[in-house]
Motif scaffolding. Structure first.
Motif, PDB file in Angstrom:
ATOM      1  N   ASN A  18      -3.585   9.150   3.954  1.00 24.59           N
ATOM      2  CA  ASN A  18      -4.465   8.344   3.101  1.00 24.59           C
ATOM      3  C   ASN A  18      -3.723   7.101   2.619  1.00 24.59           C
TER       4      ASN A  18
ATOM      5  N   VAL B 116       0.854  -1.184   0.000  1.00 24.62           N
ATOM      6  CA  VAL B 116       0.000   0.000   0.000  1.00 24.62           C
ATOM      7  C   VAL B 116       0.889   1.232   0.000  1.00 24.62           C
TER       8      VAL B 116
ATOM      9  N   THR C 195      -3.689   3.900  -0.037  1.00 21.63           N
ATOM     10  CA  THR C 195      -4.209   3.358  -1.287  1.00 21.63           C
ATOM     11  C   THR C 195      -3.461   2.071  -1.617  1.00 21.63           C
ATOM     12  N   GLN C 196      -4.134   1.162  -2.306  1.00 22.77           N
ATOM     13  CA  GLN C 196      -3.522  -0.101  -2.711  1.00 22.77           C
ATOM     14  C   GLN C 196      -2.492   0.161  -3.806  1.00 22.77           C
TER      15      GLN C 196
END
Length: 113
Positions: free
Chosen positions: A60, A53, A62-63
């Motif tokens: 934040n 990630v 995110t993948q």
């Protein structure tokens, strides 16, 4: 002394299931030799079952990973050694144990580390 990362991608280890236990045993023997020599800092294999990630500056998540680093896996060892030549010698030992070529990288000096 400089710290060197010696690594390989999982895909570089091309051995049969029957050969794998011997390769693992030989790899652990080189790790133990490095520990006994007092040059081992840390190392291990990337857990490929856990997807990477990205965490940005606001937190934040995110993948995925950086576009130019699409896949990071394999095994890594960090050794603290007196010379680049010594790093190459250890990389050769690891190459024999894993049956694959090893990449050698030097960490920049940390004057406060």
């Amino acid at each position: 002394m400089t710290k060197y990362m010696i690594s390989f991608p999982s895909s570089a280890v091309v051995v049969t299931e029957q050969e794998f236990p011997a390769v693992a045993k030989a790899s652990y023997a080189v790790v133990q030799e490095a520990k006994d020599a007092g040059v081992w800092v840390f190392g291990g294999g990337i857990d490929e079952s856990i997807a990477p990630v990205m965490v940005d500056e606001s937190g934040n998540v995110t993948q995925g990973t950086y576009a130019d680093t699409t896949h990071l896996e394999g095994g890594y060892s960090v050794l603290e050694l007196p010379s680049y030549e010594a790093a190459l010698e250890w990389a050769a030992k690891m190459a024999v144990a894993t049956h694959c070529a090893q990449e050698v990288r030097a960490f920049q000096d940390d004057p406060e580390g």
